[in-house]
Scaffold this motif. Sequence first.
Motif, PDB file in Angstrom:
ATOM      1  N   LEU A  25      11.745  -3.157  14.590  1.00 32.98           N
ATOM      2  CA  LEU A  25      10.354  -2.846  14.903  1.00 32.98           C
ATOM      3  C   LEU A  25       9.618  -2.337  13.667  1.00 32.98           C
ATOM      4  CD1 LEU A  25      10.603  -1.069  18.372  1.00 32.98           C
ATOM      5  CD2 LEU A  25      10.069  -3.451  17.884  1.00 32.98           C
ATOM      6  N   ARG A  26      10.313  -1.622  12.792  1.00 36.34           N
ATOM      7  CA  ARG A  26       9.682  -1.110  11.587  1.00 36.34           C
ATOM      8  C   ARG A  26       9.178  -2.252  10.711  1.00 36.34           C
ATOM      9  NH1 ARG A  26      13.296   2.873   8.211  1.00 36.34           N
ATOM     10  NH2 ARG A  26      13.150   3.919  10.222  1.00 36.34           N
ATOM     11  N   VAL A  27      10.017  -3.283  10.526  1.00 42.71           N
ATOM     12  CA  VAL A  27       9.624  -4.432   9.703  1.00 42.71           C
ATOM     13  C   VAL A  27       8.439  -5.151  10.344  1.00 42.71           C
ATOM     14  CG1 VAL A  27      10.377  -6.685   8.845  1.00 42.71           C
ATOM     15  CG2 VAL A  27      11.915  -4.713   8.705  1.00 42.71           C
ATOM     16  N   LYS A  28       8.507  -5.333  11.664  1.00 45.36           N
ATOM     17  CA  LYS A  28       7.410  -6.023  12.345  1.00 45.36           C
ATOM     18  C   LYS A  28       6.096  -5.246  12.211  1.00 45.36           C
ATOM     19  CE  LYS A  28      10.441  -8.123  15.815  1.00 45.36           C
ATOM     20  NZ  LYS A  28      10.835  -8.146  17.230  1.00 45.36           N
ATOM     21  N   LEU A  29       6.155  -3.964  12.376  1.00 44.36           N
ATOM     22  CA  LEU A  29       4.943  -3.171  12.284  1.00 44.36           C
ATOM     23  C   LEU A  29       4.393  -3.146  10.866  1.00 44.36           C
ATOM     24  CD1 LEU A  29       5.909  -0.192  14.620  1.00 44.36           C
ATOM     25  CD2 LEU A  29       4.247  -1.994  15.075  1.00 44.36           C
ATOM     26  N   ILE A  30       5.292  -3.076   9.860  1.00 43.11           N
ATOM     27  CA  ILE A  30       4.823  -3.097   8.465  1.00 43.11           C
ATOM     28  C   ILE A  30       4.180  -4.439   8.146  1.00 43.11           C
ATOM     29  CG2 ILE A  30       5.599  -3.078   6.066  1.00 43.11           C
ATOM     30  CD1 ILE A  30       7.681  -0.988   6.876  1.00 43.11           C
ATOM     31  N   ALA A  31       4.813  -5.540   8.601  1.00 42.81           N
ATOM     32  CA  ALA A  31       4.248  -6.865   8.360  1.00 42.81           C
ATOM     33  C   ALA A  31       2.884  -7.007   9.033  1.00 42.81           C
ATOM     34  CB  ALA A  31       5.213  -7.936   8.866  1.00 42.81           C
ATOM     35  N   ALA A  32       2.789  -6.536  10.252  1.00 41.53           N
ATOM     36  CA  ALA A  32       1.507  -6.608  10.947  1.00 41.53           C
ATOM     37  C   ALA A  32       0.439  -5.801  10.222  1.00 41.53           C
ATOM     38  CB  ALA A  32       1.672  -6.102  12.376  1.00 41.53           C
ATOM     39  N   PHE A  33       0.823  -4.644   9.715  1.00 38.49           N
ATOM     40  CA  PHE A  33      -0.124  -3.816   8.980  1.00 38.49           C
ATOM     41  C   PHE A  33      -0.597  -4.507   7.710  1.00 38.49           C
ATOM     42  CE2 PHE A  33      -0.789  -0.665   5.597  1.00 38.49           C
ATOM     43  CZ  PHE A  33      -1.882   0.012   6.116  1.00 38.49           C
ATOM     44  N   LEU A  34       0.340  -5.138   6.977  1.00 40.50           N
ATOM     45  CA  LEU A  34      -0.034  -5.816   5.736  1.00 40.50           C
ATOM     46  C   LEU A  34      -0.950  -7.010   6.012  1.00 40.50           C
ATOM     47  CD1 LEU A  34       3.367  -5.697   3.811  1.00 40.50           C
ATOM     48  CD2 LEU A  34       1.321  -4.312   3.408  1.00 40.50           C
ATOM     49  N   LEU A  35      -0.639  -7.775   7.072  1.00 39.05           N
ATOM     50  CA  LEU A  35      -1.505  -8.900   7.424  1.00 39.05           C
ATOM     51  C   LEU A  35      -2.905  -8.411   7.800  1.00 39.05           C
ATOM     52  CD1 LEU A  35       0.885 -11.186   9.492  1.00 39.05           C
ATOM     53  CD2 LEU A  35      -0.189 -11.743   7.306  1.00 39.05           C
ATOM     54  N   LEU A  79      -4.272  -5.676   6.812  1.00 41.55           N
ATOM     55  CA  LEU A  79      -4.893  -5.176   5.586  1.00 41.55           C
ATOM     56  C   LEU A  79      -5.437  -6.321   4.746  1.00 41.55           C
ATOM     57  CD1 LEU A  79      -5.395  -2.523   4.062  1.00 41.55           C
ATOM     58  CD2 LEU A  79      -3.238  -2.914   2.852  1.00 41.55           C
ATOM     59  N   ALA A  80      -4.652  -7.429   4.651  1.00 37.76           N
ATOM     60  CA  ALA A  80      -5.113  -8.593   3.883  1.00 37.76           C
ATOM     61  C   ALA A  80      -6.357  -9.201   4.517  1.00 37.76           C
ATOM     62  CB  ALA A  80      -3.989  -9.631   3.801  1.00 37.76           C
ATOM     63  N   ALA A  81      -6.375  -9.311   5.850  1.00 41.62           N
ATOM     64  CA  ALA A  81      -7.540  -9.872   6.536  1.00 41.62           C
ATOM     65  C   ALA A  81      -8.773  -9.017   6.317  1.00 41.62           C
ATOM     66  CB  ALA A  81      -7.238 -10.005   8.021  1.00 41.62           C
ATOM     67  N   GLY A 123      -9.238  -7.021   3.801  1.00 43.70           N
ATOM     68  CA  GLY A 123      -9.609  -7.152   2.387  1.00 43.70           C
ATOM     69  C   GLY A 123     -10.405  -8.409   2.130  1.00 43.70           C
ATOM     70  N   THR A 124      -9.972  -9.533   2.743  1.00 42.03           N
ATOM     71  CA  THR A 124     -10.711 -10.792   2.598  1.00 42.03           C
ATOM     72  C   THR A 124     -12.128 -10.658   3.144  1.00 42.03           C
ATOM     73  OG1 THR A 124      -8.636 -12.033   2.808  1.00 42.03           O
ATOM     74  CG2 THR A 124     -10.690 -13.247   3.161  1.00 42.03           C
ATOM     75  N   LEU A 125     -12.226 -10.042   4.299  1.00 40.81           N
ATOM     76  CA  LEU A 125     -13.543  -9.834   4.882  1.00 40.81           C
ATOM     77  C   LEU A 125     -14.404  -8.955   3.984  1.00 40.81           C
ATOM     78  CD1 LEU A 125     -15.391 -10.274   7.318  1.00 40.81           C
ATOM     79  CD2 LEU A 125     -14.372  -8.235   8.363  1.00 40.81           C
ATOM     80  N   GLY A 126     -13.800  -7.954   3.397  1.00 46.32           N
ATOM     81  CA  GLY A 126     -14.547  -7.081   2.503  1.00 46.32           C
ATOM     82  C   GLY A 126     -15.023  -7.804   1.256  1.00 46.32           C
ATOM     83  N   LEU A 127     -14.169  -8.659   0.663  1.00 45.94           N
ATOM     84  CA  LEU A 127     -14.573  -9.426  -0.523  1.00 45.94           C
ATOM     85  C   LEU A 127     -15.709 -10.380  -0.193  1.00 45.94           C
ATOM     86  CD1 LEU A 127     -11.079 -10.217  -2.098  1.00 45.94           C
ATOM     87  CD2 LEU A 127     -12.835  -8.662  -2.993  1.00 45.94           C
ATOM     88  N   GLY A 128     -15.621 -11.036   0.989  1.00 47.91           N
ATOM     89  CA  GLY A 128     -16.714 -11.925   1.391  1.00 47.91           C
ATOM     90  C   GLY A 128     -18.019 -11.178   1.527  1.00 47.91           C
ATOM     91  N   ALA A 177     -10.583 -12.743  12.165  1.00 44.42           N
ATOM     92  CA  ALA A 177     -10.383 -12.510  13.600  1.00 44.42           C
ATOM     93  C   ALA A 177      -9.165 -13.257  14.117  1.00 44.42           C
ATOM     94  CB  ALA A 177     -11.631 -12.922  14.369  1.00 44.42           C
ATOM     95  N   LEU A 178      -8.981 -14.498  13.655  1.00 41.34           N
ATOM     96  CA  LEU A 178      -7.818 -15.272  14.090  1.00 41.34           C
ATOM     97  C   LEU A 178      -6.514 -14.616  13.640  1.00 41.34           C
ATOM     98  CD1 LEU A 178      -9.061 -18.942  13.492  1.00 41.34           C
ATOM     99  CD2 LEU A 178      -8.539 -17.853  15.693  1.00 41.34           C
ATOM    100  N   VAL A 179      -6.514 -14.154  12.406  1.00 37.87           N
ATOM    101  CA  VAL A 179      -5.302 -13.502  11.899  1.00 37.87           C
ATOM    102  C   VAL A 179      -4.999 -12.234  12.705  1.00 37.87           C
ATOM    103  CG1 VAL A 179      -4.302 -12.290   9.925  1.00 37.87           C
ATOM    104  CG2 VAL A 179      -5.509 -14.452   9.574  1.00 37.87           C
ATOM    105  N   LEU A 180      -6.046 -11.399  12.919  1.00 35.93           N
ATOM    106  CA  LEU A 180      -5.825 -10.154  13.668  1.00 35.93           C
ATOM    107  C   LEU A 180      -5.409 -10.442  15.111  1.00 35.93           C
ATOM    108  CD1 LEU A 180      -8.819  -7.984  12.404  1.00 35.93           C
ATOM    109  CD2 LEU A 180      -6.422  -7.830  11.731  1.00 35.93           C
ATOM    110  N   PHE A 181      -6.010 -11.447  15.726  1.00 38.33           N
ATOM    111  CA  PHE A 181      -5.629 -11.798  17.089  1.00 38.33           C
ATOM    112  C   PHE A 181      -4.177 -12.260  17.154  1.00 38.33           C
ATOM    113  CE2 PHE A 181      -5.152 -14.945  20.489  1.00 38.33           C
ATOM    114  CZ  PHE A 181      -5.534 -14.185  21.586  1.00 38.33           C
TER     115      PHE A 181
END
Length: 764
Positions: free
Chosen positions: A6-16, A18-20, A22-27, A183-187
């Motif tokens: 669960l730790r790995v899954k939660l960290i991966a979800a957090f990074l994804l 965060l990346a989404a 960040g992309t939205l922020g750059l746009g 939104a697709l990534v977060l969903f």
Amino acid sequence: MSRLSLRVKLIAAFLLALAAVGTLGLGAFDATRTLGSLTMQMFDGPLQTINFTRLAQTDFALLQRRERELGADAGEASMREIGRMIADFRKDLAVAGQRSASPDVPELIAGIRTSLDEWEKAVRDSRAPAGIDTASEIGAKIRGELEVLTQIAADEGYIFREEAAARIDETRDYLMVVIAGTALVLFAVAALLVRDIVLPLNALNRKMRRIARGDDDVNVLYVDRKDELGDTARAMTVFKRVMGEISGARDEAEAATKAKSEFLAMMSHEIRTPMNGIIGMSRLLLKSELTPEQRENARIVLDSGESLLQILNDVLDYSKLEAGKLDVESIDFDFRRVLEDVGALMSSKAVEKGIFLVERCDASVPRFLKGDPGRLRQVLLNLAGNAIKFTETGGVTIVAAGGESGGRVHLRVSVRDTGIGISKEAQAKLFGSFVQADSSITRRFGGTGLGLAISRRLVNAMGGDVGVNSEPGKGSEFHFTLDLPVGLEPAEIDHGAEIGGDLAPLRILLAEDNVVNQKVALGLLKPGGHRVDLAGDGREALALATANDYDVVLMDMHMPNMDGIEASKAIRRLPGSRGAVRIVAATAGAMQSDIDRCLEAGMNDYIAKPIVPEKLFAALRAAAPSVPSVEPLSTQGILAASDAVLDSGVIATLESQIGADTVALLVDDFAASADEAVAQIAQARAAGDMAVWTRAAHSLKSAAANMGLARVFQLADEIEAAGDKGDRSTMEAPSDRLAQASQEGVAALRARYAVAAGEETVNG
């Protein structure tokens, strides 16, 4: 996926996520920068070109107006002013040319500048009419060229607007793509978390609740997963097994508790039946003609029986408290009377040991409170009894203090003694069950070690707490606090000067199979003139109740052929007044379940064996026809109104209660305690210690009341009353007469029982 923790899954979800983000922020940053650039370009280009072209038009219009105002007579100063205005015009025209992006503007501005030079020359030559016409023509040409320049700037603005709109549309489309992608990534991340974590957790939670409720038919899911949820599922499997074991242990414990309750009920019945005979026959024996030695022996038997009964009651009370089945009343009661009753009940034990017993209640404590007077009295008797038991010299003081606030009283009651004291180590375990300070205490003083444990639980049940302060060799103070509502004055009950003496003769049916118990009951009832019919079992009782009219039925619960429960139910089915007869249970069963069974069977009241005469006659009084009665004066009221040294009525009452020979044995004890109290009063008076002075007077007053010495009682009462008010001057006069009154009282007692000083009556 289930192999990942669960730790790995939660960290991966957090990074994804965060990346989404960040992309939205750059746009958003890029869109903001684009819009800012367009704004600056618009300001620096078309807007500035138009502004400065308009400004140039304004400059030239002012220049022409000034030239016309000056006319042909313009001097050198005026020409210099026109030169400055031409210079401003040239600057504005230059800025308009710099800001414009049109390739036609530089050529147009160059033409305007040439025309301006010609206009300036024509103005300088304007003294001739031909020069004026030339300047006007050139001015018209310049205005036309400025209009063309303005139109070019406006066209540039329109072109820029179209280009800016296109760029804004491109930026909007870009942002929409970025937002949709984010939104697709977060969903997708949320869906994976719900599928792999949230839903399994909810399922396990539902399973856990069912297991916690004792549901054994639960299939634990996800035990094959390799992550933390799998660990939780496997732990739940263990928990399920343990809960099953606990459930079995609980069933066994409940069965054991039930067996213990049944055992206690059975033992209570089996012990109380012979105890009823011992105590009851001892009381009857003490009412007969006995020698002093026989009376003393009978008194020892009675005291021993009552001590054994107290131990049995302690065990039963502790069992009820342990099971949480002890009921606490909330009724109006006279708190000061409770204190006085405890003092009266304990005073004889204090006198026997040659120590004082004082009870004191602050004036700030309301007389009437609302609570459980019976349990409060039980706690005070326990604490006072312990204090007297462990005190050899000095005495015991019961003090009640507190104050009223908002209709409630914060009550603090302390029982202080001058006894052996208790060490800190012993205090830590003092309120435990079956615990005394050390093993020698039980051998020396007796007791079960349950009194303090019961007292604490009773006080806790009433919403308070118990504590102790003590040092070895310096005595102890046991105290408890209660928060009680202020009560109303309860209705007074006239118990009569003599137990059962105020009862009109009744016709009583006694259903009892034990011969000893029959004799005890008959011995208590016959002297009062009551007519008693005996029934040896339930069937015989039913037959007599069917054939005769009775005022009351005393019904034992455990009898052969038909027990008291079935007999009571059968009597209730009889027609008319015979089916409504008052039935009082009289049994050795003392558990709450026994009382409930009696009441459910239709009985009206309940008294426990061994039969206490006061409780027996209180139960009979409810069945007796009402007769007019005069409330008797209390002992203290009689003594306060008496003018005799020794009141014969009070001492006769004491003789009827414990026997004249026993009273005779108390004369020397009273004389010694009276001399000690008088000496304490004299010492305290000399030292100015009003507290000791008052306390000693109270102790002497109590002892004198027991022995019927009216004059000593009156003087001691005056001293105590004045001491409570802090009025030393009023204490002086009765203190002067107290020693003489005490000597006269002791002399009157010795004369009544023909006892010489220091001599005991010995038979034989």
